[in-house]
Design an enzyme around this catalytic site. Structure first.
Site, PDB file in Angstrom:
ATOM      1  N   SER A 123       0.841  -1.195   0.000  1.00 29.62           N
ATOM      2  CA  SER A 123       0.000   0.000   0.000  1.00 29.62           C
ATOM      3  C   SER A 123       0.877   1.246   0.000  1.00 29.62           C
ATOM      4  O   SER A 123       1.753   1.377  -0.850  1.00 29.62           O
ATOM      5  CB  SER A 123      -0.962  -0.040   1.183  1.00 29.62           C
ATOM      6  OG  SER A 123      -1.972   0.945   1.049  1.00 29.62           O
ATOM      7  N   ASP A 220      -9.282  -4.428  -5.841  1.00 30.69           N
ATOM      8  CA  ASP A 220      -8.582  -3.348  -5.154  1.00 30.69           C
ATOM      9  C   ASP A 220      -8.811  -2.032  -5.894  1.00 30.69           C
ATOM     10  O   ASP A 220      -8.582  -1.954  -7.110  1.00 30.69           O
ATOM     11  CB  ASP A 220      -7.084  -3.658  -5.104  1.00 30.69           C
ATOM     12  CG  ASP A 220      -6.324  -2.782  -4.123  1.00 30.69           C
ATOM     13  OD1 ASP A 220      -6.673  -1.590  -3.989  1.00 30.69           O
ATOM     14  OD2 ASP A 220      -5.378  -3.289  -3.499  1.00 30.69           O
ATOM     15  N   HIS A 250      -8.029  -4.583  -1.149  1.00 33.82           N
ATOM     16  CA  HIS A 250      -6.858  -3.914  -0.597  1.00 33.82           C
ATOM     17  C   HIS A 250      -6.517  -4.504   0.768  1.00 33.82           C
ATOM     18  O   HIS A 250      -7.375  -5.023   1.466  1.00 33.82           O
ATOM     19  CB  HIS A 250      -7.152  -2.414  -0.457  1.00 33.82           C
ATOM     20  CG  HIS A 250      -5.951  -1.545  -0.411  1.00 33.82           C
ATOM     21  ND1 HIS A 250      -5.191  -1.256  -1.519  1.00 33.82           N
ATOM     22  CD2 HIS A 250      -5.374  -0.878   0.618  1.00 33.82           C
ATOM     23  CE1 HIS A 250      -4.204  -0.454  -1.181  1.00 33.82           C
ATOM     24  NE2 HIS A 250      -4.281  -0.204   0.121  1.00 33.82           N
TER      25      HIS A 250
END
Length: 282
Positions: A123, A220, A250
């Site tokens: 991320s 995602d 995610h």
């Protein structure tokens, strides 16, 4: 003193130990957790930046999957507690990752052999890792690989994937606010004049970057950013491996799976293969 990772932290018997470390940096002491696989000499060193929208997260929070990454890759992993927004803004976080890379370069390796060094993150940490890889290229610091798990890369959050599944985390509104907290206006440079990017989308030239392992999920919101970056890297002649996980959103790096079925367990062997010498079976 190194502490073994207990079997409950991952499948199988204990094969990884970890210890808290304080690394030197220009901003002062930099906390990190260092994970070492059972092999007497690790395959190399991977500096890992955790996620958390540049505003949260810690090496402690990421303990389990980071240990799993060390176990399945054969790399020693340095999980960095980089400084967080809004107390600081870019480029502080990238500088912390670079400091950890400097430290890792000096660690044990077979006599006479160059360091096998990689950088990665998930991320927001993946964004930092990609930016650190650009700095390493520009400074002539060799990297064996960059491992980028679902990094958000477009501050505008304009790609269709941000709106394809409304309500899935992170929303475009959430990430837009995070980008505003993270980024510093202007074009920051290091003391040596090297450009410090806040996203690799700022770079006009991607040639010469380290081989890249990218991962995302098909659900995602940042998936289109990841696919776009993979295309740009390939167009620049960078060896690029893209893994897309089905029915995955995610934050998958933090989700455990049976055996090595989780994302961390899959990325480890993929990193091992990506960095295998050409004349060595991967």
């Amino acid at each position: 003193m190194a502490t073994p990772v207990r079997p409950s932290d991952g499948p199988g018997h204990v094969t990884v130990s970890w210890e808290q470390a304080i690394l030197p940096s220009v901003a002062g002491p930099l906390p990190a957790r260092v994970y070492r696989p059972a092999a007497a000499t690790p395959r190399g060193w991977l500096v890992w930046a955790h996620g958390g929208s540049w505003r949260g997260g810690s090496a402690r929070d990421w303990h389990g999957p980071t240990a799993e990454l060390a176990r399945t890759s054969g790399f020693a992993v340095v999980s960095v507690d980089y400084r967080l927004a809004p107390a600081v803004r870019h480029p502080a976080m990238v500088e912390d990752v670079l400091s950890a890379l400097d430290w890792a370069r000096e660690q044990d390796r077979p006599a006479g052999s160059p360091p096998v060094l990689a950088v990665g993150g998930d991320s927001a940490g993946g964004t930092l890792a990609a930016c650190a890889a650009l700095v390493c290229r520009d400074r002539g610091v060799p990297l064996a690989a960059q491992v980028l798990a679902y990094p958000p890369l477009d501050p505008r959050c304009a790609a269709p994937s941000y709106h394809r599944h409304p309500g899935l985390f992170p929303t475009a509104a959430h990430l837009t606010a995070a980008w505003q907290d993270y980024r510093h206006p202007g074009r920051p440079v290091a003391a040596d004049g090297t450009r410090l990017y806040s996203t690799p989308f700022e770079a006009a030239d991607l040639r010469g970057l380290a081989p890249a392992l990218l991962a995302t999920g098909d659900l995602d919101p940042v998936a289109d950013d990841v696919h776009r970056y993979a295309q740009l890297l390939r167009a620049a002649g960078v060896r690029t491996v893209l893994r897309e996980f089905r029915q995955t959103g995610h934050g998958a790096f933090l989700q455990p799976g049976p055996g090595t079925a989780g994302m961390a367990g899959r990325l480890g062997p993929a990193l091992h293969r990506l960095t295998a010498p050409a004349d060595t079976p991967a």
